[in-house]
Write an enzyme that holds these catalytic residues in place. Sequence first.
Site, PDB file in Angstrom:
ATOM      1  N   GLU A 183     -61.959 -54.481  52.653  1.00 30.87           N
ATOM      2  CA  GLU A 183     -61.485 -53.474  51.695  1.00 30.87           C
ATOM      3  C   GLU A 183     -62.115 -53.799  50.346  1.00 30.87           C
ATOM      4  OE1 GLU A 183     -59.933 -50.715  52.475  1.00 30.87           O
ATOM      5  OE2 GLU A 183     -60.093 -51.390  54.537  1.00 30.87           O
TER       6      GLU A 183
HETATM    7  N1  LIG Z   1     -60.043 -51.624  48.590  1.00 23.06           N
HETATM    8  C1  LIG Z   1     -58.991 -52.365  48.313  1.00 23.06           C
HETATM    9  O1  LIG Z   1     -57.944 -52.278  48.950  1.00 23.06           O
HETATM   10  C2  LIG Z   1     -59.055 -53.338  47.175  1.00 23.06           C
HETATM   11  C3  LIG Z   1     -57.879 -53.906  46.713  1.00 23.06           C
HETATM   12  C4  LIG Z   1     -57.938 -54.813  45.647  1.00 23.06           C
HETATM   13  C5  LIG Z   1     -59.157 -55.129  45.078  1.00 23.06           C
HETATM   14  N2  LIG Z   1     -60.277 -54.542  45.536  1.00 23.06           N
HETATM   15  C6  LIG Z   1     -61.568 -54.833  44.897  1.00 23.06           C
HETATM   16  O2  LIG Z   1     -61.644 -56.230  44.620  1.00 23.06           O
HETATM   17  C7  LIG Z   1     -62.456 -56.456  43.475  1.00 23.06           C
HETATM   18  C8  LIG Z   1     -61.719 -57.331  42.491  1.00 23.06           C
HETATM   19  O3  LIG Z   1     -61.296 -58.506  43.105  1.00 23.06           O
HETATM   20  P1  LIG Z   1     -62.068 -59.885  42.944  1.00 23.06           P
HETATM   21  O4  LIG Z   1     -62.722 -59.945  41.613  1.00 23.06           O
HETATM   22  O5  LIG Z   1     -61.111 -60.949  43.336  1.00 23.06           O
HETATM   23  O6  LIG Z   1     -63.211 -59.732  44.049  1.00 23.06           O
HETATM   24  P2  LIG Z   1     -64.254 -60.850  44.541  1.00 23.06           P
HETATM   25  O7  LIG Z   1     -65.097 -60.192  45.568  1.00 23.06           O
HETATM   26  O8  LIG Z   1     -64.921 -61.519  43.430  1.00 23.06           O
HETATM   27  O9  LIG Z   1     -63.321 -61.945  45.231  1.00 23.06           O
HETATM   28  C9  LIG Z   1     -62.447 -61.633  46.297  1.00 23.06           C
HETATM   29  C10 LIG Z   1     -62.201 -62.887  47.102  1.00 23.06           C
HETATM   30  O10 LIG Z   1     -63.419 -63.269  47.719  1.00 23.06           O
HETATM   31  C11 LIG Z   1     -63.668 -64.644  47.485  1.00 23.06           C
HETATM   32  N3  LIG Z   1     -65.110 -64.900  47.568  1.00 23.06           N
HETATM   33  C12 LIG Z   1     -66.019 -64.887  46.563  1.00 23.06           C
HETATM   34  N4  LIG Z   1     -67.252 -65.189  47.062  1.00 23.06           N
HETATM   35  C13 LIG Z   1     -67.096 -65.368  48.398  1.00 23.06           C
HETATM   36  C14 LIG Z   1     -67.982 -65.687  49.469  1.00 23.06           C
HETATM   37  N5  LIG Z   1     -69.286 -65.862  49.266  1.00 23.06           N
HETATM   38  N6  LIG Z   1     -67.484 -65.798  50.719  1.00 23.06           N
HETATM   39  C15 LIG Z   1     -66.172 -65.587  50.952  1.00 23.06           C
HETATM   40  N7  LIG Z   1     -65.276 -65.297  49.976  1.00 23.06           N
HETATM   41  C16 LIG Z   1     -65.733 -65.187  48.720  1.00 23.06           C
HETATM   42  C17 LIG Z   1     -63.045 -64.868  46.120  1.00 23.06           C
HETATM   43  O11 LIG Z   1     -62.837 -66.246  45.897  1.00 23.06           O
HETATM   44  C18 LIG Z   1     -61.761 -64.087  46.269  1.00 23.06           C
HETATM   45  O12 LIG Z   1     -60.804 -64.823  46.992  1.00 23.06           O
HETATM   46  C19 LIG Z   1     -62.752 -55.073  42.913  1.00 23.06           C
HETATM   47  O13 LIG Z   1     -64.026 -54.690  43.322  1.00 23.06           O
HETATM   48  C20 LIG Z   1     -61.680 -54.205  43.557  1.00 23.06           C
HETATM   49  O14 LIG Z   1     -62.023 -52.845  43.639  1.00 23.06           O
HETATM   50  C21 LIG Z   1     -60.261 -53.675  46.572  1.00 23.06           C
END
Ligand SMILES: NC(=O)c1ccc[n+]([C@@H]2O[C@H](COP(=O)([O-])OP(=O)(O)OC[C@H]3O[C@@H](n4cnc5c(N)ncnc54)[C@H](O)[C@@H]3O)[C@@H](O)[C@H]2O)c1
Length: 514
Positions: free
Chosen positions: A285
């Site tokens: 997501e």
């Molecule tokens: N579609 C949905 O339901 C939904 C809901 C909430 C947030 N979001 C999206 O999430 C984003 C904001 O959240 P964020 O800043 O935490 O996102 P992010 O992608 O930076 O991080 C999300 C998670 O992924 C982990 N992560 C980072 N690099 C990784 C890797 N290489 N391998 C595995 N895991 C890794 C992070 O530590 C964190 O736990 C926005 O783009 C928002 O739109 C989407």
Amino acid sequence: MIPYKHEAFTDFSKEENKKAIKEGYKIVDAYLGQDFPLIVGGERITTESKIVSYNPAKKEEVIGKVSKASQEIAEKALKIADETFNTWKKVKPEVRADVLFKAAAIIRRRKFEFSALLSREAGKTWVEADVEVAEGIDFLEYYGRQMLRLKEGQPVESRPGEYNRYDYIPLGVSVVISPWNFPFAIMAGTTVAAMVAGNTVLLKPASTTPVVAYKFVEVLEEAGMPAGVVNFIPGSGAEIGDFLVEHPRTRLISFTGSRDVGLGIVEKSAKLAEKQIWIKRTILEMGGKDTIVVDKDADLELAAQSIVRSAFGFSGQKCSAGSRAVILEDVYDQVVDRVKELTNELTVGIPDEDEHFVGPVIDASAFKKIMSYIPVGKEEGRLITGGEGDDSKGYFIQPTVFADLSPTSRIMQEEIFGPILGISKAKDFDEAIEIANNTEYGLTGAVITNNRMNLEKAREDFHVGNLYFNRGCTGAIVGYQPFGGFNMSGTDSKAGGPDYIQLHMQAKTTSEML
Ligand SMILES: NC(=O)c1ccc[n+]([C@@H]2O[C@H](COP(=O)([O-])OP(=O)(O)OC[C@H]3O[C@@H](n4cnc5c(N)ncnc54)[C@H](O)[C@@H]3O)[C@@H](O)[C@H]2O)c1
Ligand SMILES: N[C@@H](CCC=O)C(=O)O
């Protein structure tokens, strides 16, 4: 079993509720700054290396120092989760669901503490924090009931002399990677969906908000979850995230976060590791660039209110945030003027009291990224209001509106994930829908109109996973508006929907000759 109903929101105009959240802050403040260990197979593991979680509204305030998993610990956790799967998958679905119902009851009792913790750790206002805690409770109640619905599988036909069954069985070790913007509800929902289906979980929360995740795992333990079913392993995305995604014993990855990290997970999880015997399942997501369309025949006050609330709730840090408005030229100036007035009424500040609609953004890097769009917006369009930020004490950015933007401008295309709203003009409703569809995302959208034919047109042509009519585009409720998006917004897995639990299972057919 009483039928599912979503958790009511708290009315903070009542003195008793104001008092209750202040008590919640007292409980949280008593454990601020403490060390929190990893939890692997029920064992508490403390590491030298820590993730320090700060209050984004008071940037020097430490919420907690959380032990950080290394690859070695992640490997140990994976081994334990793999072993525990052999027993957990055999636990009756009713018993697994009971853990969720008990956890919901515990959180309901500690609701104001969890809201206060979200306010401290993520900078949520009382209302936003309360809505999120309610959503977390809803996930527990809803997914527990969904598992009970699925426990006998689905009916299939049998011929004379033959008995056929179609059952769902769990997948195995699930890696749950959660974001910071719904650090309780999404973290809890994605974890328990995997777990109630009979999988074991490695939970890697976002590094900016790990304390609330720790507190949730404690609740699951109190609710009777056996050791090793959910293992709490915060750590660096690049280090342990990649390691877990690529591991041959990982069976399912449930990720919520940004587009780029999500796409990286698709790529890495598709590559076969040595000794891997399955194709990894992914639930992804991702981001959004969500539009509110305002028709010429519409309640313009409702339109302006919906635009402002959807754009600036939780400082625009929602994947569902209405970061774009597309307004028909006939009513454009009127709506833009009203959006300006309403935006100017919003105050920004520390969310310790229920006085500000807008709190901080999550951290220094978010502040920097969002502020870098201010000159871009000034170049691409007309600054209507806002445009200032102050990171001297916390990360505060004024709600900012840019109008007269080209639909293909960066402000109208890129997920900024902050309190910046872009507005474009459309000559008619068809063009407005075309503009609404012109991003790579497809998560949420809304249409404000009194025209029935245009609502029907939008129902068919506005290509988003969650489409709302005559309201804002945030605030999906579990079980009522299943949530998930199209295109680069992810796999449209529909969290809080009737098909979600099946994504964590595989169907098995058995056919017996009688
Ligand atoms: N579609 C949905 O339901 C939904 C809901 C909430 C947030 N979001 C999206 O999430 C984003 C904001 O959240 P964020 O800043 O935490 O996102 P992010 O992608 O930076 O991080 C999300 C998670 O992924 C982990 N992560 C980072 N690099 C990784 C890797 N290489 N391998 C595995 N895991 C890794 C992070 O530590 C964190 O736990 C926005 O783009 C928002 O739109 C989407
Ligand atoms: N489900 C939430 C958004 C989650 C993403 O950030 C909403 O509907 O507003």
